[in-house]
Design a protein around this motif. Structure first.
Motif, PDB file in Angstrom:
ATOM      1  N   PRO A 123       6.438  -7.054  -8.126  1.00  0.00           N
ATOM      2  CA  PRO A 123       5.063  -6.806  -8.563  1.00  0.00           C
ATOM      3  C   PRO A 123       4.241  -6.163  -7.451  1.00  0.00           C
ATOM      4  O   PRO A 123       4.519  -6.336  -6.273  1.00  0.00           O
ATOM      5  CB  PRO A 123       4.542  -8.201  -8.902  1.00  0.00           C
ATOM      6  N   ILE A 124       3.217  -5.431  -7.858  1.00  0.00           N
ATOM      7  CA  ILE A 124       2.307  -4.748  -6.940  1.00  0.00           C
ATOM      8  C   ILE A 124       0.909  -5.253  -7.243  1.00  0.00           C
ATOM      9  O   ILE A 124       0.484  -5.242  -8.402  1.00  0.00           O
ATOM     10  CB  ILE A 124       2.373  -3.221  -7.136  1.00  0.00           C
ATOM     11  N   ASP A 125       0.198  -5.741  -6.224  1.00  0.00           N
ATOM     12  CA  ASP A 125      -1.132  -6.259  -6.509  1.00  0.00           C
ATOM     13  C   ASP A 125      -2.132  -5.834  -5.439  1.00  0.00           C
ATOM     14  O   ASP A 125      -1.768  -5.413  -4.351  1.00  0.00           O
ATOM     15  CB  ASP A 125      -1.125  -7.791  -6.659  1.00  0.00           C
ATOM     16  N   PHE A 126      -3.401  -5.940  -5.788  1.00  0.00           N
ATOM     17  CA  PHE A 126      -4.488  -5.757  -4.832  1.00  0.00           C
ATOM     18  C   PHE A 126      -5.756  -6.333  -5.435  1.00  0.00           C
ATOM     19  O   PHE A 126      -5.850  -6.556  -6.643  1.00  0.00           O
ATOM     20  CB  PHE A 126      -4.677  -4.280  -4.444  1.00  0.00           C
ATOM     21  N   SER A 127      -6.722  -6.605  -4.554  1.00  0.00           N
ATOM     22  CA  SER A 127      -7.981  -7.214  -4.967  1.00  0.00           C
ATOM     23  C   SER A 127      -9.121  -6.213  -4.897  1.00  0.00           C
ATOM     24  O   SER A 127      -9.059  -5.234  -4.148  1.00  0.00           O
ATOM     25  CB  SER A 127      -8.307  -8.424  -4.085  1.00  0.00           C
ATOM     26  N   LEU A 128     -10.164  -6.489  -5.671  1.00  0.00           N
ATOM     27  CA  LEU A 128     -11.383  -5.685  -5.652  1.00  0.00           C
ATOM     28  C   LEU A 128     -12.503  -6.571  -5.137  1.00  0.00           C
ATOM     29  O   LEU A 128     -13.051  -7.382  -5.873  1.00  0.00           O
ATOM     30  CB  LEU A 128     -11.716  -5.170  -7.052  1.00  0.00           C
ATOM     31  N   ASP A 129     -12.840  -6.427  -3.857  1.00  0.00           N
ATOM     32  CA  ASP A 129     -13.830  -7.304  -3.242  1.00  0.00           C
ATOM     33  C   ASP A 129     -14.880  -6.568  -2.422  1.00  0.00           C
ATOM     34  O   ASP A 129     -15.826  -7.180  -1.951  1.00  0.00           O
ATOM     35  CB  ASP A 129     -13.138  -8.315  -2.312  1.00  0.00           C
ATOM     36  N   GLU A 130     -14.701  -5.250  -2.231  1.00  0.00           N
ATOM     37  CA  GLU A 130     -15.518  -4.570  -1.231  1.00  0.00           C
ATOM     38  C   GLU A 130     -16.618  -3.705  -1.816  1.00  0.00           C
ATOM     39  O   GLU A 130     -17.140  -2.819  -1.134  1.00  0.00           O
ATOM     40  CB  GLU A 130     -14.621  -3.719  -0.312  1.00  0.00           C
TER      41      GLU A 130
END
Length: 449
Positions: free
Chosen positions: A386-393
């Protein structure tokens, strides 16, 4: 709480935060939970972590990471009222990714009431050295209720060793633990807008939108999402649990699907979110959407033959998995619940038919900007990590965000993390804004869902 101590907790929905301080050289840490009956899992379904984010019962789910001040927290949602009667304990663990817990400062576990935000238990873990996994705490049944115990049990064999010790079958071959790595410490005492027709690829984007009919290749949403089938695809749970993952960051923003094994089958793109809310007396905290906000996961596509379009809930443009555009939107989730969230499915058996795909998200209602939100994006190939990332910026009043650009490069699909927050001009829709930013050149007209 002190190590080994315990305290009663309410039999209700709880949020479990496993946190740490952040900084240069600090390894990432991932939360997980194991639901045990007589000391072991009943099946691999009883393991909840980043690759398997929800228990079939709905009692436990992985909610993902968020920034907390100068630190990072990974969160689990545990509804003790929904835990099956056969489950006696729920082990709450953290695993280090790219280092040891000796390099992770300020490791803690905090349990709060999900409804009120009231802290019901907290354990700050003592100093670690070479451990790569930690059981920080556990819930266990006692006299018809539930208690939380502060455990602090370290492993030198990582998430793989911890999981296999509790009966999980791991896909990757096991590696021997380093000589200095301890086996587990003394175990704790047993507990008693809609798309329209597009111009030719070479035509410039027209200025004003005009009403027209939807493209014939975009069928209406089916009564139930189609099921992807492949002769080579195993039935659910036929394969052992995969622990490998890829996290895209600003420093490492792209990855090849082929190199990760994602060359065929279905790839699910999942979006989950939490919303910042104020709780009197407790400051700023995060909570699940619960209908407070509606985000729409969408995809602009350009096929190899030049056809362009969009897959989205607006206008019932849900797409199709087995005919062009080979992309399907499962539905429209208006809660942000991590157990489901919004999902797009991309048919990787038709990789040669794609030129590019831009996955993006819009705020339909309930929030003014992505700065109010924490969202997690996960791309899960059927065959591959799996490939993941967050949206926080987000720091601008953005209502549309480009998530990932997937480009066909020589027969391989390259996934590029975008995390690009756009601010629509007055009177310009989020869809038209994202179209202009990436030069898709489509016509748009107002739509509804």
């Amino acid at each position: 709480m002190l190590k080994g101590s315990n305290t009663p907790v309410p039999t209700t929905a709880l949020r479990v935060e496993l946190g740490r301080r952040s900084g240069p050289g600090v390894p990432d840490a991932d939360a997980s939970a194991l639901l045990l009956a007589t000391g072991k899992v009943r099946s691999d379904d009883d393991f909840v972590f980043y690759n398997q984010p929800a228990h079939p019962s709905g009692a436990v789910r992985h909610e993902g990471k968020r920034t907390v001040g100068a630190g990072v927290a990974d969160t689990l949602f545990v509804d003790l009222a929904r835990v099956e009667g056969a489950i006696e304990r729920i082990v709450l663990a953290a695993s280090a990714d790219g280092g040891t817990f000796g390099q992770v400062p300020g490791l803690y576990i905090e349990v709060t009431d999900a409804a009120s935000g009231r802290v019901v238990a907290r354990f700050d873990s003592p100093g670690a050295t070479v451990e790569t996994a930690f059981v920080l705490g556990e819930f266990y049944r006692r006299q018809g209720g539930w208690k939380f115990r502060a455990v602090g049990q370290g492993y030198g064999s990582g998430l793989e060793g911890l999981a296999t010790d509790f009966g999980i079958t791991v896909d990757e071959p096991r590696h021997a633990a380093p000589p200095a790595a301890p086996r587990p410490v003394t175990p704790p005492p047993p507990p008693a807008p809609a798309p329209v027709t597009t111009p030719p690829p070479s035509a410039p984007a027209p200025a004003p939108p005009r009403p027209t009919t939807a493209p014939p290749t975009m069928p209406p949403a089916p009564a139930s999402p189609p099921t992807f089938s492949s002769a080579s695809a195993p039935p659910p749970q036929a394969r052992p649990v995969r622990l490998s993952k890829v996290t895209l960051t600003k420093a490492a923003p792209s990855v090849s699907l082929a190199k990760q094994g994602g060359t065929s089958g279905a790839m699910r793109v999942n979006l989950n979110w939490q919303m910042r809310r104020q709780l009197s007396g407790w400051g700023s905290r995060w909570g699940a959407g619960r209908g407070e906000i509606d985000l729409d996961l969408c995809a602009l596509y350009e096929l190899a033959d030049g056809r362009k379009g969009v897959v989205q809930a607006l206008g019932n443009a849900f797409g199709s998995l087995h005919r062009p555009p080979y992309i399907h939107l499962d539905g429209d989730d208006r809660t942000g619940a991590v157990a489901s969230g919004e999902n797009l499915t991309i048919n990787l058996d038709h990789t040669r038919d794609f030129r590019r795909i831009l996955v993006f998200v819009t705020i339909y209602e309930g929030a003014d900007s992505f700065a109010d939100l924490h969202a997690t994006v996960t791309l899960q190939p059927q065959h591959g990590a799996p490939i993941d990332f967050s949206l926080d910026e987000c720091t601008v009043p953005s209502t549309v965000c480009a998530l990932a650009l997937i480009t066909n490069t020589g027969g391989d699909l390259l996934v590029q993390r975008e995390a690009r927050y756009l601010v629509p001009e007055r009177g310009v829709s989020p869809q038209r804004t994202i179209d202009r930013a990436y030069g898709w050149g489509m016509n748009w007209t107002p739509g509804r869902k």
